[in-house]
Write a protein that holds these residues in place. Sequence first.
Motif, PDB file in Angstrom:
ATOM      1  N   LEU A  88      19.554   1.407  -1.267  1.00 24.52           N
ATOM      2  CA  LEU A  88      18.744   0.667  -1.844  1.00 24.52           C
ATOM      3  C   LEU A  88      18.181   1.696  -3.148  1.00 24.52           C
ATOM      4  CD1 LEU A  88      16.756  -0.471   1.271  1.00 24.52           C
ATOM      5  CD2 LEU A  88      17.893  -2.045  -0.442  1.00 24.52           C
ATOM      6  N   SER A  89      17.737   1.074  -4.354  1.00 22.64           N
ATOM      7  CA  SER A  89      17.063   1.659  -5.270  1.00 22.64           C
ATOM      8  C   SER A  89      15.579   0.709  -4.840  1.00 22.64           C
ATOM      9  CB  SER A  89      17.475   1.484  -6.432  1.00 22.64           C
ATOM     10  OG  SER A  89      17.307   0.183  -6.988  1.00 22.64           O
ATOM     11  N   VAL A  90      14.448   1.593  -4.733  1.00 25.10           N
ATOM     12  CA  VAL A  90      13.052   1.125  -4.519  1.00 25.10           C
ATOM     13  C   VAL A  90      12.182   1.423  -5.713  1.00 25.10           C
ATOM     14  CG1 VAL A  90      11.218   1.227  -2.962  1.00 25.10           C
ATOM     15  CG2 VAL A  90      13.435   1.459  -2.130  1.00 25.10           C
ATOM     16  N   ILE A  91      11.793   0.435  -6.445  1.00 20.17           N
ATOM     17  CA  ILE A  91      10.937   0.636  -7.791  1.00 20.17           C
ATOM     18  C   ILE A  91       9.730   0.059  -7.440  1.00 20.17           C
ATOM     19  CG2 ILE A  91      10.924  -0.323 -10.062  1.00 20.17           C
ATOM     20  CD1 ILE A  91      13.927  -0.863  -9.940  1.00 20.17           C
ATOM     21  N   LEU A  92       8.643   1.058  -7.639  1.00 24.57           N
ATOM     22  CA  LEU A  92       7.179   0.677  -7.564  1.00 24.57           C
ATOM     23  C   LEU A  92       6.679   0.701  -8.808  1.00 24.57           C
ATOM     24  CD1 LEU A  92       6.248   4.207  -5.553  1.00 24.57           C
ATOM     25  CD2 LEU A  92       7.105   1.907  -4.820  1.00 24.57           C
ATOM     26  N   ALA A  93       6.050  -0.448  -8.926  1.00 23.18           N
ATOM     27  CA  ALA A  93       5.617  -0.852 -10.263  1.00 23.18           C
ATOM     28  C   ALA A  93       4.166  -1.116 -10.068  1.00 23.18           C
ATOM     29  CB  ALA A  93       6.104  -2.452 -10.527  1.00 23.18           C
ATOM     30  N   GLU A  94       3.414  -0.645 -10.945  1.00 22.89           N
ATOM     31  CA  GLU A  94       1.909  -0.969 -11.048  1.00 22.89           C
ATOM     32  C   GLU A  94       1.662  -2.426 -11.186  1.00 22.89           C
ATOM     33  OE1 GLU A  94       0.569   1.681 -14.292  1.00 22.89           O
ATOM     34  OE2 GLU A  94       0.416   3.430 -12.659  1.00 22.89           O
ATOM     35  N   PRO A  95       0.546  -3.024 -10.257  1.00 25.85           N
ATOM     36  CA  PRO A  95       0.260  -4.269 -10.599  1.00 25.85           C
ATOM     37  C   PRO A  95      -0.310  -4.603 -11.880  1.00 25.85           C
ATOM     38  CG  PRO A  95      -0.344  -3.721  -8.299  1.00 25.85           C
ATOM     39  CD  PRO A  95       0.094  -2.366  -9.133  1.00 25.85           C
ATOM     40  N   MET A  96      -0.094  -5.572 -12.642  1.00 26.76           N
ATOM     41  CA  MET A  96      -0.766  -6.023 -13.831  1.00 26.76           C
ATOM     42  C   MET A  96      -1.949  -6.689 -13.714  1.00 26.76           C
ATOM     43  SD  MET A  96       1.613  -4.703 -16.163  1.00 26.76           S
ATOM     44  CE  MET A  96       1.171  -5.298 -17.711  1.00 26.76           C
ATOM     45  N   HIS A  97      -3.035  -6.129 -14.385  1.00 26.69           N
ATOM     46  CA  HIS A  97      -4.287  -6.863 -14.051  1.00 26.69           C
ATOM     47  C   HIS A  97      -4.716  -7.758 -15.177  1.00 26.69           C
ATOM     48  CE1 HIS A  97      -5.113  -4.160 -10.851  1.00 26.69           C
ATOM     49  NE2 HIS A  97      -4.739  -3.382 -11.614  1.00 26.69           N
TER      50      HIS A  97
ATOM     51  N   VAL B 207      -4.499   9.353  -0.839  1.00 26.31           N
ATOM     52  CA  VAL B 207      -5.111   8.538  -1.571  1.00 26.31           C
ATOM     53  C   VAL B 207      -4.033   7.159  -1.489  1.00 26.31           C
ATOM     54  CG1 VAL B 207      -5.770   7.850  -3.934  1.00 26.31           C
ATOM     55  CG2 VAL B 207      -6.412  10.113  -2.975  1.00 26.31           C
ATOM     56  N   ASP B 208      -4.517   5.805  -1.359  1.00 26.10           N
ATOM     57  CA  ASP B 208      -3.928   4.725  -1.309  1.00 26.10           C
ATOM     58  C   ASP B 208      -3.876   3.998  -2.816  1.00 26.10           C
ATOM     59  OD1 ASP B 208      -5.519   3.279   1.647  1.00 26.10           O
ATOM     60  OD2 ASP B 208      -3.633   4.408   1.384  1.00 26.10           O
ATOM     61  N   HIS B 209      -2.581   3.924  -3.020  1.00 19.69           N
ATOM     62  CA  HIS B 209      -2.544   3.209  -4.303  1.00 19.69           C
ATOM     63  C   HIS B 209      -2.004   1.677  -3.927  1.00 19.69           C
ATOM     64  CE1 HIS B 209      -3.302   6.505  -6.650  1.00 19.69           C
ATOM     65  NE2 HIS B 209      -2.428   7.218  -5.456  1.00 19.69           N
ATOM     66  N   LEU B 210      -1.779   0.843  -4.811  1.00 22.13           N
ATOM     67  CA  LEU B 210      -1.151  -0.605  -4.665  1.00 22.13           C
ATOM     68  C   LEU B 210       0.049  -0.595  -5.736  1.00 22.13           C
ATOM     69  CD1 LEU B 210      -4.100  -3.141  -4.060  1.00 22.13           C
ATOM     70  CD2 LEU B 210      -2.509  -2.178  -2.565  1.00 22.13           C
ATOM     71  N   TYR B 211       0.938  -1.051  -5.138  1.00 21.26           N
ATOM     72  CA  TYR B 211       2.311  -1.077  -5.975  1.00 21.26           C
ATOM     73  C   TYR B 211       3.179  -2.241  -5.640  1.00 21.26           C
ATOM     74  CZ  TYR B 211       1.601   3.675  -7.434  1.00 21.26           C
ATOM     75  OH  TYR B 211       1.332   4.960  -8.131  1.00 21.26           O
ATOM     76  N   CYS B 212       3.645  -3.029  -6.550  1.00 21.45           N
ATOM     77  CA  CYS B 212       4.525  -4.040  -6.164  1.00 21.45           C
ATOM     78  C   CYS B 212       6.032  -3.168  -6.081  1.00 21.45           C
ATOM     79  CB  CYS B 212       4.477  -5.189  -7.596  1.00 21.45           C
ATOM     80  SG  CYS B 212       3.088  -6.160  -7.608  1.00 21.45           S
ATOM     81  N   VAL B 213       6.615  -3.837  -5.119  1.00 23.82           N
ATOM     82  CA  VAL B 213       7.983  -3.087  -4.748  1.00 23.82           C
ATOM     83  C   VAL B 213       9.131  -3.916  -5.145  1.00 23.82           C
ATOM     84  CG1 VAL B 213       9.208  -1.810  -3.086  1.00 23.82           C
ATOM     85  CG2 VAL B 213       6.821  -1.568  -3.228  1.00 23.82           C
ATOM     86  N   HIS B 214      10.182  -3.389  -5.615  1.00 24.50           N
ATOM     87  CA  HIS B 214      11.443  -4.131  -6.090  1.00 24.50           C
ATOM     88  C   HIS B 214      12.411  -3.367  -5.492  1.00 24.50           C
ATOM     89  CE1 HIS B 214       9.143  -6.610  -8.885  1.00 24.50           C
ATOM     90  NE2 HIS B 214       8.524  -5.739  -9.225  1.00 24.50           N
ATOM     91  N   PHE B 215      13.228  -3.867  -4.401  1.00 22.18           N
ATOM     92  CA  PHE B 215      14.271  -3.383  -3.850  1.00 22.18           C
ATOM     93  C   PHE B 215      15.504  -3.903  -4.289  1.00 22.18           C
ATOM     94  CE2 PHE B 215      11.025  -3.410  -0.661  1.00 22.18           C
ATOM     95  CZ  PHE B 215      11.263  -2.283   0.090  1.00 22.18           C
TER      96      PHE B 215
ATOM     97  N   ARG C 234       0.791  -1.099  -0.049  1.00 20.99           N
ATOM     98  CA  ARG C 234      -0.232  -0.036  -0.057  1.00 20.99           C
ATOM     99  C   ARG C 234       0.863   1.238   0.018  1.00 20.99           C
ATOM    100  NH1 ARG C 234      -1.491   1.705   4.916  1.00 20.99           N
ATOM    101  NH2 ARG C 234      -2.342   4.004   4.763  1.00 20.99           N
ATOM    102  N   ALA C 235       0.810   2.013  -0.896  1.00 19.02           N
ATOM    103  CA  ALA C 235       1.532   3.298  -1.053  1.00 19.02           C
ATOM    104  C   ALA C 235       0.356   4.587  -0.773  1.00 19.02           C
ATOM    105  CB  ALA C 235       1.993   3.477  -2.226  1.00 19.02           C
ATOM    106  N   LEU C 236       0.765   5.565  -0.159  1.00 17.32           N
ATOM    107  CA  LEU C 236       0.168   6.679   0.138  1.00 17.32           C
ATOM    108  C   LEU C 236       0.890   7.781  -0.448  1.00 17.32           C
ATOM    109  CD1 LEU C 236      -2.467   7.360   2.042  1.00 17.32           C
ATOM    110  CD2 LEU C 236      -0.889   7.814   3.769  1.00 17.32           C
ATOM    111  N   SER C 237      -0.291   8.521  -1.103  1.00 14.85           N
ATOM    112  CA  SER C 237       0.494   9.628  -1.777  1.00 14.85           C
ATOM    113  C   SER C 237       0.102  10.957  -0.997  1.00 14.85           C
ATOM    114  CB  SER C 237      -0.400   9.998  -3.342  1.00 14.85           C
ATOM    115  OG  SER C 237      -1.734  10.226  -3.103  1.00 14.85           O
TER     116      SER C 237
END
Length: 134
Positions: free
Chosen positions: A125-134, A106-114, A99-102
């Motif tokens: 760390l580099s933290v990559i936020l990726a939109e989940p694929m539907h 507003v809540d958004h869902l992101y897959c996170v890659h560290f 869960r990411a908070l802008s």
Amino acid sequence: MKSPAGAWQTLSMAPLTPAPANAVNDPCSALSATLWVGPHGQIQDCDETALEILGYTRAELKGRHLSLVLPELSCTELLDDERLNARLAFRCRCGIPFRALSQDGVDHLYCVHFNVVSTSAGAALSVILAEPMH
């Protein structure tokens, strides 16, 4: 049956097309934004996309803890002896969204890659936020 040399010749004649940037068969492969954080989670910098999707200015993010935008990480050690926390690594590998908070709440869902990176000051760390694929 073609010889190995003939097979190579056939392959080398095929036109080359670049692969999509996120060609990995991953449920979270739409790259969105990158933040760079120190070993204790303080945001050091981010890309323009992160600013756009999170609604912050760079000055508002710099020096703040990553839990500002990823509240689930408020009590989580990101690194363990300059390695990514094993539980975080497992969750990221499984593609379970965070869960990411802008800034506007507003809540958004992101897959996170560290990605652990070495710097002159130690691990970061580099933290990559990726939109989940539907």
